[in-house]
Motif scaffolding. Structure first.
Motif, PDB file in Angstrom:
ATOM      1  N   SER A  34       0.887  -1.238   0.087  1.00 41.40           N
ATOM      2  CA  SER A  34      -0.176   0.007  -0.069  1.00 41.40           C
ATOM      3  C   SER A  34       0.982   1.386  -0.041  1.00 41.40           C
ATOM      4  CB  SER A  34      -0.933  -0.202   1.192  1.00 41.40           C
ATOM      5  OG  SER A  34      -1.528   1.111   1.314  1.00 41.40           O
ATOM      6  N   SER A  35       2.095   1.165   0.838  1.00 37.66           N
ATOM      7  CA  SER A  35       2.925   2.339   0.867  1.00 37.66           C
ATOM      8  C   SER A  35       3.305   2.703  -0.528  1.00 37.66           C
ATOM      9  CB  SER A  35       3.868   2.209   2.014  1.00 37.66           C
ATOM     10  OG  SER A  35       3.275   2.116   3.284  1.00 37.66           O
ATOM     11  N   ALA A  36       4.081   1.492  -0.965  1.00 38.67           N
ATOM     12  CA  ALA A  36       4.773   1.853  -2.349  1.00 38.67           C
ATOM     13  C   ALA A  36       3.683   2.141  -3.482  1.00 38.67           C
ATOM     14  CB  ALA A  36       5.156   0.437  -2.568  1.00 38.67           C
ATOM     15  N   LEU A  37       2.492   1.902  -3.508  1.00 45.44           N
ATOM     16  CA  LEU A  37       1.679   2.142  -4.471  1.00 45.44           C
ATOM     17  C   LEU A  37       1.115   3.675  -4.104  1.00 45.44           C
ATOM     18  CD1 LEU A  37      -0.318   1.508  -6.739  1.00 45.44           C
ATOM     19  CD2 LEU A  37      -2.085   0.817  -5.054  1.00 45.44           C
ATOM     20  N   ALA A  38       1.032   4.077  -2.923  1.00 45.57           N
ATOM     21  CA  ALA A  38       0.560   5.532  -2.601  1.00 45.57           C
ATOM     22  C   ALA A  38       1.914   6.366  -2.823  1.00 45.57           C
ATOM     23  CB  ALA A  38       0.229   5.787  -1.054  1.00 45.57           C
ATOM     24  N   ALA A  39       3.171   5.979  -2.649  1.00 49.78           N
ATOM     25  CA  ALA A  39       4.350   6.767  -3.092  1.00 49.78           C
ATOM     26  C   ALA A  39       4.354   6.741  -4.667  1.00 49.78           C
ATOM     27  CB  ALA A  39       5.690   6.142  -2.691  1.00 49.78           C
ATOM     28  N   ARG A  40       4.197   5.775  -5.231  1.00 48.29           N
ATOM     29  CA  ARG A  40       4.245   5.918  -6.849  1.00 48.29           C
ATOM     30  C   ARG A  40       3.195   6.736  -7.178  1.00 48.29           C
ATOM     31  NH1 ARG A  40       6.712   1.084  -9.781  1.00 48.29           N
ATOM     32  NH2 ARG A  40       8.585   0.924  -8.530  1.00 48.29           N
ATOM     33  N   LEU A  41       2.079   6.896  -6.819  1.00 48.91           N
ATOM     34  CA  LEU A  41       0.756   7.615  -7.459  1.00 48.91           C
ATOM     35  C   LEU A  41       0.711   9.022  -6.866  1.00 48.91           C
ATOM     36  CD1 LEU A  41      -1.868   4.895  -7.519  1.00 48.91           C
ATOM     37  CD2 LEU A  41      -0.811   5.784  -9.560  1.00 48.91           C
ATOM     38  N   ARG A  42       1.566   9.393  -5.904  1.00 49.36           N
ATOM     39  CA  ARG A  42       1.413  10.651  -5.265  1.00 49.36           C
ATOM     40  C   ARG A  42       1.469  11.931  -6.047  1.00 49.36           C
ATOM     41  NH1 ARG A  42       4.411   9.777  -0.869  1.00 49.36           N
ATOM     42  NH2 ARG A  42       2.505   9.141   0.199  1.00 49.36           N
ATOM     43  N   LEU A  43       2.603  11.827  -6.845  1.00 44.87           N
ATOM     44  CA  LEU A  43       3.019  12.733  -7.783  1.00 44.87           C
ATOM     45  C   LEU A  43       2.160  12.816  -9.077  1.00 44.87           C
ATOM     46  CD1 LEU A  43       6.898  12.839  -7.613  1.00 44.87           C
ATOM     47  CD2 LEU A  43       5.193  14.618  -6.777  1.00 44.87           C
ATOM     48  N   VAL A  44       1.810  11.587  -9.407  1.00 45.71           N
ATOM     49  CA  VAL A  44       0.992  11.437 -10.589  1.00 45.71           C
ATOM     50  C   VAL A  44      -0.520  11.791 -10.268  1.00 45.71           C
ATOM     51  CG1 VAL A  44      -0.401   9.662 -12.013  1.00 45.71           C
ATOM     52  CG2 VAL A  44       1.921   9.283 -11.477  1.00 45.71           C
ATOM     53  N   LEU A  45      -1.211  11.950  -9.156  1.00 47.11           N
ATOM     54  CA  LEU A  45      -2.255  12.448  -8.695  1.00 47.11           C
ATOM     55  C   LEU A  45      -2.323  13.889  -8.391  1.00 47.11           C
ATOM     56  CD1 LEU A  45      -3.415   9.467  -6.454  1.00 47.11           C
ATOM     57  CD2 LEU A  45      -4.183   9.880  -8.662  1.00 47.11           C
ATOM     58  N   THR A  46      -1.131  14.370  -7.848  1.00 52.38           N
ATOM     59  CA  THR A  46      -1.091  15.712  -7.694  1.00 52.38           C
ATOM     60  C   THR A  46      -0.754  16.526  -8.932  1.00 52.38           C
ATOM     61  OG1 THR A  46       1.030  15.559  -6.901  1.00 52.38           O
ATOM     62  CG2 THR A  46      -0.380  15.372  -5.096  1.00 52.38           C
ATOM     63  N   ARG A  47       0.098  16.039  -9.741  1.00 57.16           N
ATOM     64  CA  ARG A  47       0.308  16.929 -10.864  1.00 57.16           C
ATOM     65  C   ARG A  47      -0.515  16.691 -12.164  1.00 57.16           C
ATOM     66  NH1 ARG A  47       6.784  15.977 -10.552  1.00 57.16           N
ATOM     67  NH2 ARG A  47       7.205  17.365  -8.629  1.00 57.16           N
ATOM     68  N   GLY A  48      -1.200  15.722 -11.859  1.00 54.33           N
ATOM     69  CA  GLY A  48      -2.284  15.373 -13.129  1.00 54.33           C
ATOM     70  C   GLY A  48      -1.458  14.655 -14.276  1.00 54.33           C
ATOM     71  N   VAL A  49      -0.482  13.895 -13.969  1.00 56.95           N
ATOM     72  CA  VAL A  49       0.356  13.230 -15.140  1.00 56.95           C
ATOM     73  C   VAL A  49      -0.565  12.338 -16.025  1.00 56.95           C
ATOM     74  CG1 VAL A  49       2.413  11.623 -15.737  1.00 56.95           C
ATOM     75  CG2 VAL A  49       2.481  13.341 -13.588  1.00 56.95           C
ATOM     76  N   PRO A  50      -0.478  12.533 -17.340  1.00 61.27           N
ATOM     77  CA  PRO A  50      -1.214  11.834 -18.283  1.00 61.27           C
ATOM     78  C   PRO A  50      -0.858  10.240 -18.527  1.00 61.27           C
ATOM     79  CG  PRO A  50      -0.004  13.014 -19.547  1.00 61.27           C
ATOM     80  CD  PRO A  50       0.260  13.603 -18.227  1.00 61.27           C
ATOM     81  N   PRO A  51      -1.794   9.443 -18.578  1.00 64.25           N
ATOM     82  CA  PRO A  51      -1.257   8.063 -19.022  1.00 64.25           C
ATOM     83  C   PRO A  51      -0.688   8.081 -20.336  1.00 64.25           C
ATOM     84  CG  PRO A  51      -3.387   8.022 -18.944  1.00 64.25           C
ATOM     85  CD  PRO A  51      -3.201   9.560 -18.714  1.00 64.25           C
ATOM     86  N   ARG A  52       0.195   6.984 -20.689  1.00 65.33           N
ATOM     87  CA  ARG A  52       0.869   6.869 -21.820  1.00 65.33           C
ATOM     88  C   ARG A  52       0.729   5.629 -22.548  1.00 65.33           C
ATOM     89  NH1 ARG A  52       0.069  11.438 -22.961  1.00 65.33           N
ATOM     90  NH2 ARG A  52       1.447  13.141 -22.671  1.00 65.33           N
ATOM     91  N   GLY A  53       0.551   4.418 -21.728  1.00 65.04           N
ATOM     92  CA  GLY A  53       0.217   2.927 -22.278  1.00 65.04           C
ATOM     93  C   GLY A  53      -0.197   2.174 -21.230  1.00 65.04           C
ATOM     94  N   LEU A  54      -0.761   1.344 -21.958  1.00 67.26           N
ATOM     95  CA  LEU A  54      -1.416   0.078 -21.119  1.00 67.26           C
ATOM     96  C   LEU A  54      -1.198  -1.074 -21.737  1.00 67.26           C
ATOM     97  CD1 LEU A  54      -3.316  -0.702 -18.770  1.00 67.26           C
ATOM     98  CD2 LEU A  54      -5.113  -0.151 -20.179  1.00 67.26           C
ATOM     99  N   ALA A  55      -0.729  -2.050 -21.006  1.00 65.73           N
ATOM    100  CA  ALA A  55      -0.360  -3.284 -21.524  1.00 65.73           C
ATOM    101  C   ALA A  55      -0.780  -4.559 -20.776  1.00 65.73           C
ATOM    102  CB  ALA A  55       1.138  -3.624 -21.978  1.00 65.73           C
ATOM    103  N   PRO A  56      -1.164  -5.607 -21.222  1.00 65.30           N
ATOM    104  CA  PRO A  56      -1.435  -6.726 -20.437  1.00 65.30           C
ATOM    105  C   PRO A  56      -0.082  -7.424 -20.264  1.00 65.30           C
ATOM    106  CG  PRO A  56      -2.213  -7.253 -22.899  1.00 65.30           C
ATOM    107  CD  PRO A  56      -1.827  -5.778 -22.720  1.00 65.30           C
TER     108      PRO A  56
END
Length: 150
Positions: free
Chosen positions: A58-80
């Protein structure tokens, strides 16, 4: 007299064997033949380790997403990754998270939106240890759940 001695030794031996069987029956109540108290202690230790690992995830996920969420970083790719496994969602800043969705069609729809045009992160909410991300492309809104870091 010898017969009585023989019967006494046989009775004592039989009583000892029965006592050992009862002890062994109590111990073999667990799959590994452990004493139930030892098995309970090992179960408690395993639960503590599991909760610690979930907290790390949970901490690792929150740390990874913190900047993405606050800065509104757009997604670039999705792969199975593999059948039945979470997909890899990549953001423009290089952040990668593992995502799932209630329906596989939601992941495919997000993949299609990414390939056709601009997709923006329009919202998020925390659900337990996971983060539900909402993406918009035109009039479409697709929700996926970030479940961990690859």
């Amino acid at each position: 007299m010898e017969l009585i001695g023989f019967l006494a030794v046989a009775a004592l031996t039989l009583a000892g064997v029965m006592r050992m069987k009862k002890r062994h029956a109590r111990r073999s109540a667990t799959p590994l033949g452990l004493d139930p108290a030892d098995a309970a202690e090992l179960d408690a230790i395993a639960q503590r380790v599991l909760w610690e690992r979930l907290g790390e995830r949970s901490s690792a996920l929150a740390a990874r997403l913190r900047l993405v969420l606050t800065r509104g970083v757009p997604p670039r790719g999705l792969a199975p990754v593999a059948e039945g496994q979470p997909w890899r969602l990549t953001f423009a800043d290089g952040t990668v998270v593992a995502v799932t969705a209630p329906r596989r069609a939601d992941l495919v729809e997000l993949l299609l939106c990414l390939s056709l045009g601009e997709v923006t992160l329009v919202g998020h909410r925390f659900v337990g240890d996971d983060v539900v991300l909402a993406f918009a492309s035109g009039d479409r809104v697709v929700r996926v759940t970030a479940v961990g870091v690859p």
